[in-house]
Design a protein around this motif. Structure first.
Motif, PDB file in Angstrom:
ATOM      1  N   LEU A  72      31.002  96.038 116.551  1.00  0.00           N
ATOM      2  CA  LEU A  72      29.875  96.796 116.009  1.00  0.00           C
ATOM      3  C   LEU A  72      30.248  98.247 115.729  1.00  0.00           C
ATOM      4  O   LEU A  72      29.756  98.859 114.790  1.00  0.00           O
ATOM      5  CB  LEU A  72      28.692  96.751 116.997  1.00  0.00           C
ATOM      6  CG  LEU A  72      27.801  95.508 116.950  1.00  0.00           C
ATOM      7  CD1 LEU A  72      26.872  95.504 118.142  1.00  0.00           C
ATOM      8  CD2 LEU A  72      27.008  95.461 115.657  1.00  0.00           C
ATOM      9  N   ALA A  73      31.129  98.794 116.573  1.00  0.00           N
ATOM     10  CA  ALA A  73      31.438 100.219 116.480  1.00  0.00           C
ATOM     11  C   ALA A  73      32.172 100.591 115.202  1.00  0.00           C
ATOM     12  O   ALA A  73      32.020 101.711 114.701  1.00  0.00           O
ATOM     13  CB  ALA A  73      32.260 100.657 117.697  1.00  0.00           C
TER      14      ALA A  73
ATOM     15  N   THR B  90      35.869  99.345 108.646  1.00  0.00           N
ATOM     16  CA  THR B  90      36.835  98.306 108.288  1.00  0.00           C
ATOM     17  C   THR B  90      36.500  97.671 106.947  1.00  0.00           C
ATOM     18  O   THR B  90      37.334  97.599 106.036  1.00  0.00           O
ATOM     19  CB  THR B  90      36.873  97.218 109.375  1.00  0.00           C
ATOM     20  OG1 THR B  90      37.285  97.801 110.617  1.00  0.00           O
ATOM     21  CG2 THR B  90      37.832  96.104 108.989  1.00  0.00           C
ATOM     22  N   LEU B  91      35.259  97.212 106.805  1.00  0.00           N
ATOM     23  CA  LEU B  91      34.880  96.538 105.573  1.00  0.00           C
ATOM     24  C   LEU B  91      34.783  97.504 104.401  1.00  0.00           C
ATOM     25  O   LEU B  91      35.094  97.141 103.259  1.00  0.00           O
ATOM     26  CB  LEU B  91      33.550  95.807 105.771  1.00  0.00           C
ATOM     27  CG  LEU B  91      33.581  94.609 106.725  1.00  0.00           C
ATOM     28  CD1 LEU B  91      32.197  93.991 106.869  1.00  0.00           C
ATOM     29  CD2 LEU B  91      34.574  93.554 106.244  1.00  0.00           C
TER      30      LEU B  91
ATOM     31  N   THR C  60      40.560  94.389  98.996  1.00  0.00           N
ATOM     32  CA  THR C  60      41.149  93.377  99.877  1.00  0.00           C
ATOM     33  C   THR C  60      40.123  92.705 100.771  1.00  0.00           C
ATOM     34  O   THR C  60      40.487  92.001 101.711  1.00  0.00           O
ATOM     35  CB  THR C  60      42.235  94.017 100.763  1.00  0.00           C
ATOM     36  OG1 THR C  60      41.635  95.073 101.549  1.00  0.00           O
ATOM     37  CG2 THR C  60      43.368  94.585  99.927  1.00  0.00           C
ATOM     38  N   ALA C  61      38.853  92.912 100.502  1.00  0.00           N
ATOM     39  CA  ALA C  61      37.798  92.352 101.357  1.00  0.00           C
ATOM     40  C   ALA C  61      37.755  90.834 101.236  1.00  0.00           C
ATOM     41  O   ALA C  61      38.090  90.273 100.186  1.00  0.00           O
ATOM     42  CB  ALA C  61      36.448  92.950 100.974  1.00  0.00           C
ATOM     43  N   PRO C  62      37.322  90.143 102.288  1.00  0.00           N
ATOM     44  CA  PRO C  62      37.192  88.687 102.226  1.00  0.00           C
ATOM     45  C   PRO C  62      36.021  88.263 101.340  1.00  0.00           C
ATOM     46  O   PRO C  62      35.335  89.108 100.755  1.00  0.00           O
ATOM     47  CB  PRO C  62      36.961  88.296 103.689  1.00  0.00           C
ATOM     48  CG  PRO C  62      36.363  89.511 104.317  1.00  0.00           C
ATOM     49  CD  PRO C  62      37.001  90.680 103.615  1.00  0.00           C
TER      50      PRO C  62
ATOM     51  N   GLN D   1      25.757  96.044 105.406  1.00  0.00           N
ATOM     52  CA  GLN D   1      25.620  97.441 105.831  1.00  0.00           C
ATOM     53  C   GLN D   1      26.979  98.134 105.850  1.00  0.00           C
ATOM     54  O   GLN D   1      27.490  98.531 106.901  1.00  0.00           O
ATOM     55  CB  GLN D   1      24.951  97.527 107.202  1.00  0.00           C
ATOM     56  CG  GLN D   1      23.474  97.202 107.177  1.00  0.00           C
ATOM     57  CD  GLN D   1      22.820  97.396 108.516  1.00  0.00           C
ATOM     58  OE1 GLN D   1      23.474  97.515 109.550  1.00  0.00           O
ATOM     59  NE2 GLN D   1      21.507  97.431 108.545  1.00  0.00           N
ATOM     60  N   VAL D   2      27.535  98.272 104.683  1.00  0.00           N
ATOM     61  CA  VAL D   2      28.867  98.842 104.524  1.00  0.00           C
ATOM     62  C   VAL D   2      28.831  99.850 103.377  1.00  0.00           C
ATOM     63  O   VAL D   2      28.278  99.555 102.316  1.00  0.00           O
ATOM     64  CB  VAL D   2      29.898  97.735 104.196  1.00  0.00           C
ATOM     65  CG1 VAL D   2      31.271  98.338 103.937  1.00  0.00           C
ATOM     66  CG2 VAL D   2      29.969  96.720 105.323  1.00  0.00           C
TER      67      VAL D   2
END
Length: 474
Positions: free
Chosen positions: A75-76, A81-82, A90-92, A98-99
């Motif tokens: 969560l932190a 990261t995303l 490079t995201a999946p 919420q990014v």
């Protein structure tokens, strides 16, 4: 043996066992996609929990040529990261909504939502499967009016309570008024319980003061409601952030002069003095879904603020768990009340996912199929029942334990939004804890609130480029 690049696609897949890396299709025609996001459901680091795994298994049974992997992110730092992956391309295949991102980084789903959902016989528009209160023609769009996220459930909050503790103390649920709440807290203490589980988190204090102050400030709705949702002059169904910042800078909302702000802080202290865990300030938060989940789940505390996502962590509570809204502040409590009912709001967005714009071909088709399959009540009801999730779909049933969080006036968006939060680098807890713990007077607290609100408003004026508007010129 020849490489896949040197052979025709069909021959390569058949003869060498290679996969078509460009299309994402393996030698046997299977497509593997990955869903990445934070764990909202439990404290485990490697799984969203058994109900989620069973959900994935049902999808893979329905679509044997699609495999879904889950990447559980802390969560932190999931957002960082995303966000980095989206920026880098490079995201999946499926990412939590919420990014931080720009619209071009994710696919919009408007065209697909206007077409039939293949998993529902007779459906003409996929969008029609959703409750329009949460996700519809005028709900769930981004700032450009496009739909880029697909909601799996609805987010809200409320008060969890232990039915066994209430029965032992002789407290009837739901507790309807603020005076009844204080009375219930006295009975629960006498029965040996901490009435309301609290810790040092932003959530417990933030939800309490916002709910209280939204009720008392409701009388100013017409006066403060001067901007539409797009920031132009006009009115809105709720007071926008821009309108609240204007009210702070013009003096229409002043913590030191607006009597309802003073009263809200005093009532907050009553809750903490008469209901909250005594040593709340020294308890480190361990859950983002249930405040002081340790004391509530152990049966030590009879009530706790929480979200539907926290229900899965309450399996060990000694006594059946149910939920209710925060009670309404009436004129019996304070003459400053207008009897405005308690509101919090329920909206799509709790567990919602997007498809990055870099996802193409077979992988895009597979990701879209997963979102479509998740939009069928019959496919997700077991998961909803097991997790306490509130459905965003027509025809799906909300779980008994959490359904109150999305019912009645409580589920309507706050008209005022409650008292403002804090500027950068300042926590909500720090705005109030001195007064609650007895180290600051009420007047000192209100002056600190006013200074913080003005700083916050000035930050937002600069961030949004409102400096040329007359109200923003300090």
């Amino acid at each position: 043996m020849a490489s896949c690049a040197a052979l025709g696609l069909t021959a390569a897949l058949a003869l060498t066992g290679c996969s078509d890396s460009d299309s994402g299709v393996s030698a046997d025609g299977t497509v593997t996609i990955t869903l990445a996001g934070p764990n909202q459901w439990n404290s485990e680091s490697g799984t969203f929990g058994k109900p989620w795994e069973e959900l994935i298994a049902r999808f893979e049974k329905a679509e044997p040529k699609i495999k879904v992997k889950t990447n559980v992110l802390p969560l932190a730092d999931f957002s960082k990261t995303l966000g980095t992956q989206l920026s880098a391309g490079t995201a999946p295949e499926l990412v939590f909504y919420q990014v931080p991102h720009e619209p071009y980084m994710v696919h919009t789903l408007d065209d697909e939502l206007a077409e039939p959902n293949p998993y529902v016989k007779g459906n003409k528009k996929w969008l029609d499967l959703f409750d329009p209160k949460y996700y519809g023609p005028d709900k769930g769009s981004n700032a450009e009016g496009k739909k880029e996220l697909l909601p799996f459930n609805v987010v809200s909050t409320g008060i969890y309570y232990n039915e066994g503790a209430f029965a032992k103390a002789g407290v009837k649920a739901p507790v309807k008024t603020f005076d009844d709440l204080l009375s219930a807290c006295g009975k629960l203490k006498s029965a040996g319980y901490d009435p309301l589980a609290m810790d040092g988190s932003e959530a417990g204090m933030g939800w309490t003061i916002k709910t209280i102050s939204n009720m008392l400030l409701d009388k100013y709705y017409d006066k403060l409601n001067v901007f539409t949702s797009d920031g132009s002059k006009g009115t809105n169904s709720f007071v926008t952030d821009k309108a609240r910042y204007r009210a702070i800078l013009t003096g229409d909302l002043d913590a030191t002069k607006t009597p309802e702000v003073r009263e809200s802080v005093k009532l907050l202290k009553q809750v903490y003095d008469q209901c909250a865990t005594k040593n709340w300030s020294g308890i480190a938060p361990t859950s983002s879904s249930v405040v002081n989940v340790r004391d509530f789940s152990s049966g030590k505390a009879a009530m706790a603020w929480g979200t539907p996502f926290g229900y899965g962590a309450l399996a060990d509570v000694k006594g059946r768990v149910a939920s209710m809204p925060f009670p309404t502040i009436t004129k019996d409590t304070t003459p400053l009340s207008t009897d405005a009912p308690a509101r919090f709001g329920a909206e799509a967005g709790g567990t919602s996912y997007m498809i990055p714009s870099t996802v193409k071909g077979a992988k895009y088709d597979a990701a879209l199929k997963f979102l479509q399959w998740m939009s069928v009540p019959g496919n997700t009801q077991e998961w909803i029942d097991a997790t306490g999730a509130l459905p965003a779909l027509k025809g799906a049933e909300a779980p008994e334990a959490t359904k109150s969080m999305a019912q009645g006036v409580w589920s309507e968006k706050m008209r005022i939004g409650g008292q403002p939060d804090a500027p950068k680098g300042v926590t909500v807890v720090s705005l109030y804890d001195g007064y609650l713990l007895g180290s600051k007077s009420l007047d000192e607290t209100l002056q600190n609130l006013q200074d913080s609100w003005r700083k916050l408003a000035q930050e937002q004026v600069q961030a949004h480029g409102w400096g040329d508007e007359s109200w923003a010129q300090d």
